[in-house]
Design a protein around this motif. Structure first.
Motif, PDB file in Angstrom:
ATOM      1  N   UNK A  42      -2.575  -0.475  -9.164  1.00 27.42           N
ATOM      2  CA  UNK A  42      -1.158  -0.721  -9.458  1.00 27.42           C
ATOM      3  C   UNK A  42      -0.347   0.551  -9.250  1.00 27.42           C
ATOM      4  N   UNK A  43      -0.852   1.684  -9.707  1.00 27.58           N
ATOM      5  CA  UNK A  43      -0.110   2.935  -9.522  1.00 27.58           C
ATOM      6  C   UNK A  43      -0.029   3.299  -8.036  1.00 27.58           C
ATOM      7  N   UNK A  44      -1.046   2.974  -7.259  1.00 31.98           N
ATOM      8  CA  UNK A  44      -1.003   3.221  -5.819  1.00 31.98           C
ATOM      9  C   UNK A  44       0.089   2.424  -5.146  1.00 31.98           C
ATOM     10  N   UNK A  45       0.241   1.164  -5.537  1.00 31.76           N
ATOM     11  CA  UNK A  45       1.323   0.352  -4.973  1.00 31.76           C
ATOM     12  C   UNK A  45       2.671   0.817  -5.480  1.00 31.76           C
ATOM     13  N   UNK A  46       2.743   1.197  -6.740  1.00 22.38           N
ATOM     14  CA  UNK A  46       4.018   1.617  -7.338  1.00 22.38           C
ATOM     15  C   UNK A  46       4.549   2.908  -6.679  1.00 22.38           C
ATOM     16  N   UNK A  47       3.679   3.861  -6.464  1.00 21.71           N
ATOM     17  CA  UNK A  47       4.102   5.123  -5.848  1.00 21.71           C
ATOM     18  C   UNK A  47       4.010   5.080  -4.328  1.00 21.71           C
ATOM     19  N   UNK A  48       3.745   3.894  -3.771  1.00 30.83           N
ATOM     20  CA  UNK A  48       3.715   3.632  -2.334  1.00 30.83           C
ATOM     21  C   UNK A  48       2.716   4.528  -1.594  1.00 30.83           C
ATOM     22  N   UNK A  49       1.530   4.699  -2.196  1.00 29.44           N
ATOM     23  CA  UNK A  49       0.464   5.406  -1.505  1.00 29.44           C
ATOM     24  C   UNK A  49      -0.185   4.513  -0.452  1.00 29.44           C
ATOM     25  N   UNK A  50      -0.124   3.181  -0.666  1.00 23.84           N
ATOM     26  CA  UNK A  50      -0.716   2.255   0.286  1.00 23.84           C
ATOM     27  C   UNK A  50       0.356   1.491   0.988  1.00 23.84           C
TER      28      UNK A  50
END
Length: 50
Positions: A42-50
């Motif tokens: 979720x944090x990866x999607x939130x901070x747009x890492x993916x």
């Protein structure tokens, strides 16, 4: 990995015993790992890492 049964009093090369503490600990660790993996995703999607 071997799990020791309550009736097996002879073998000593076991890792986990078949009792309530072992089951609770295993389920607790699995739940924590799932929560951590979900939080990372979720944090990866939130901070747009993916």
């Amino acid at each position: 990995m071997q799990i020791r049964d309550k009736e097996d009093n002879e073998s000593e090369d076991y890792i986990l015993q078949d009792n309530k503490k072992t089951r609770f600990g295993t389920i607790f660790i699995i739940i924590i790992l799932v929560i951590l993996i979900t939080a990372v995703a979720i944090s990866g999607f939130y901070f747009e890492f993916w």
